[in-house]
Write an enzyme that holds these catalytic residues in place. Structure first.
Site, short mmCIF file in Angstrom:
data_model
loop_
_atom_site.label_atom_id
_atom_site.label_comp_id
_atom_site.label_asym_id
_atom_site.label_seq_id
_atom_site.Cartn_x
_atom_site.Cartn_y
_atom_site.Cartn_z
N HIS A 66 0.84 -1.21 0.00
CA HIS A 66 0.00 0.00 0.00
C HIS A 66 0.87 1.25 0.00
O HIS A 66 0.42 2.32 -0.38
CB HIS A 66 -0.96 -0.01 1.19
CG HIS A 66 -0.28 0.18 2.50
ND1 HIS A 66 0.52 -0.79 3.05
CD2 HIS A 66 -0.24 1.23 3.34
CE1 HIS A 66 1.00 -0.34 4.20
NE2 HIS A 66 0.57 0.88 4.39
N LYS A 71 9.51 -2.85 3.32
CA LYS A 71 10.65 -2.70 4.22
C LYS A 71 10.61 -3.77 5.29
O LYS A 71 9.55 -4.09 5.83
CB LYS A 71 10.54 -1.32 4.88
CG LYS A 71 11.75 -0.90 5.66
CD LYS A 71 12.82 -0.29 4.79
CE LYS A 71 14.13 -0.09 5.53
NZ LYS A 71 14.92 -1.33 5.63
N LYS A 95 3.73 -2.06 11.94
CA LYS A 95 4.76 -1.27 12.63
C LYS A 95 5.02 0.05 11.89
O LYS A 95 5.00 1.13 12.47
CB LYS A 95 6.04 -2.12 12.65
CG LYS A 95 7.13 -1.63 13.54
CD LYS A 95 8.37 -2.50 13.41
CE LYS A 95 8.16 -3.96 13.80
NZ LYS A 95 9.45 -4.67 13.94
N LYS A 107 9.66 -9.05 4.98
CA LYS A 107 10.67 -9.71 5.82
C LYS A 107 11.35 -10.79 5.00
O LYS A 107 10.76 -11.36 4.07
CB LYS A 107 10.00 -10.36 7.04
CG LYS A 107 10.94 -10.58 8.18
CD LYS A 107 11.20 -9.28 8.89
CE LYS A 107 11.86 -9.42 10.22
NZ LYS A 107 11.65 -8.19 11.01
N SER A 363 15.85 3.42 10.03
CA SER A 363 16.09 2.93 8.66
C SER A 363 15.49 3.90 7.65
O SER A 363 16.07 4.17 6.59
CB SER A 363 15.44 1.57 8.45
OG SER A 363 16.29 0.54 8.89
N1 GLU Z 1 14.46 -5.92 11.58
C1 GLU Z 1 13.99 -4.73 12.18
C2 GLU Z 1 12.52 -4.87 12.59
O1 GLU Z 1 12.04 -5.95 12.80
C3 GLU Z 1 14.28 -3.50 11.35
C4 GLU Z 1 13.62 -3.44 10.02
C5 GLU Z 1 14.10 -2.29 9.13
O2 GLU Z 1 14.86 -1.45 9.57
O3 GLU Z 1 13.68 -2.28 7.98
O4 GLU Z 1 11.82 -3.92 12.79
#
Ligand code: GLU
Length: 472
Positions: A66, A71, A95, A107, A363
């Site tokens: 969306h 990320k 998140k 992921k 990030s």
């Molecule tokens: N692996 C981290 C998380 O679970 C960071 C993810 C990121 O920075 O894209 O939020």
């Protein structure tokens, strides 16, 4: 006898989602679209390890587009499987929405035990994984941007970047294809400690809320609160360090080989050095050994921070947990059964998908830095310092008084990159905490903070889908 069933992480995320969806007004079709994982890429590739060929199993899941790019981190662990990667990708969507980071969720994971490979072998595996992502268009600054997660760090991100750069020569924004890079390779200062610092800012904000604390029978503020942290990786170590700096007493630390406890408080950095030297957290001077790592989760304390893996507090051990606040620094450390138990007992669970959002927030800052091709603070630092010096000079002249050297330094200081990153992170975590708490308070039926966080996330993702329009 009850049959021990395998933990279904994605199902647990869906359960939490459904629980929250009832408090929203979205069309069932939109809710269904939000819930599903949009693209799932499962791969097998061969890598020569010594004189043998090993077939490596790996994944990348894009939960939602969306907002783009997608990320989310990349995990190296033997326990990586499709269900886990799907659940973690979904959590990334929610998140990012909660902290207003304009990305979809994703992921990745490679099913290996990184401790069993040499750095050279890990580099080969990481580079091959990256080429697979490039071939299928699953990576790129505008497509999908990986980052560190459990078992990976700056070194792996540098390998990913280098592989991408070599296959996409001349792509002007290529540095933004991955975050969590070393600062020398386009990383941003403050990214390494960001998740741990975000955990601290989030819990501190909750602890500053009078009504939330009085319900738990606690004073406001982080100072003097007792803290237990499980996991001394990047997230756990930094969270513990910031709690200690904030005046809390870290009374126990746990790692997979065991846990240590000292009611007077542990020096987190010394424990870290001790573990590096001896290979174990155990036998730290002045501390008592707890042979089972999970014993630490059941200690009497104000704040418990599980900062390792999912499913560590479940229906079995939740009744023995004595903490008043549980801050989920890891992704999915509590099962839905544990959640129910804590709602019943009035224990406050501060949920993962917002509490550990500090990593992805910074990030985002790193990605913006890469796209703008300039370091934060470069343009304005000197200007601010000159202006501050001028204002201070005028004030001293008009009042006939001078400030001391320490104050002078503080007032004159122009923001460096790390100052801007940390203040952006602090603002993000405070705003998100307040938004979730307001949603919880404004909706009498919402049973816990996790459900409130999901309601906030669903509303934001739902709005994005609704505004994008759905193709007929
Ligand atoms: N692996 C981290 C998380 O679970 C960071 C993810 C990121 O920075 O894209 O939020």
């Amino acid at each position: 006898m009850a049959v021990q069933t395998e933990y279904k992480f994605f199902e647990a995320v869906e359960k939490s989602f459904d629980k929250a969806a009832k408090f929203t007004n979205w069309d069932p079709g939109i809710l269904e679209q939000i819930k599903q994982c949009n693209s799932v890429y499962r791969m097998h590739f061969p890598v020569k390890i010594g004189d043998k060929i090993e077939v490596i199993k790996a994944y990348r899941v894009q939960h939602s587009q969306h907002k783009t790019p997608c990320k989310g981190g990349i995990r190296f662990s033997l326990s990586v499987n499709l269900d886990e990667v799907m659940a973690l990708a979904a959590l990334m969507t929610y998140k990012c929405a909660i902290v207003n980071v304009p990305f979809g969720g994703a992921k990745g994971g490679i099913s290996i035990d990184p401790r069993k490979y040499s750095p050279y072998e890990l580099e080969k595996i990481t580079r091959r994984y990256t080429s697979e992502l490039i071939k299928k268009n699953f990576i790129g600054p505008g497509i999908d941007v990986p980052a560190p997660d459990y078992g990976t760090g700056e070194r792996e991100m540098a390998w990913i970047l280098d592989t991408y750069l070599s296959m996409r020569p001349g792509e002007i924004d290529a540095l933004g294809c991955v975050t969590g890079k070393p600062v020398t390779q386009g990383g941003v200062r403050g990214r390494r400690e960001a998740t741990g610092l975000g955990v601290f800012y989030g819990i501190r904000e909750v602890c500053n809320m009078k009504d939330a604390m009085s319900k738990l029978g606690l004073d406001t503020g982080v100072e003097r609160k007792t803290v237990v942290v499980q996991g001394m990786g990047n997230v756990g170590f930094h969270a513990a360090k910031f709690f200690k700096q904030g005046g809390a007493r870290v009374i126990a630390l746990a790692e997979y080989e065991g846990a240590i406890m000292n009611q007077k408080g542990l020096d987190v950095e010394e424990v870290f050095e001790h573990r590096k030297k001896t290979g174990s957290i155990l036998n730290f001077k002045g501390a008592t050994n707890l042979p089972k790592s999970s014993d630490a989760l059941e200690l009497e304390c104000d704040i418990l921070i599980p900062a390792a893996l999912e499913n560590v507090i479940n229906g079995e051990n939740a009744p023995r947990v004595k903490a008043k606040i549980i801050g989920e620094a890891a992704n999915g450390p509590l099962t839905p059964e544990a959640d129910e138990e804590f709602i019943k007992r009035g224990i406050l669970v501060v949920p993962d998908m917002y509490l550990n959002a500090g990593g992805v927030t910074v990030s985002y800052f790193e990605w913006l830095k890469n796209l703008s091709h300039v370091r934060y603070g470069r343009m304005e630092k000197r200007f601010t310092e000159n202006m501050n010096a001028h204002i201070l000079g005028q004030m001293e002249e008009l009042t006939g008084k001078t400030v001391n050297a320490k104050e002078r330094e503080f007032i004159m200081h122009g923001a460096e990159e790390v100052d801007l990153v940390n203040s952006g992170l602090e603002e993000t975590m405070i705003a998100a905490t307040r938004e979730i708490m307001d949603c919880w308070k404004g909706n009498a039926g919402i049973p816990d903070m996790r459900t409130a966080a999901y309601v906030v996330a669903i509303n934001k993702v739902g709005t994005a889908y609704a505004e994008l329009g759905i193709f007929p």
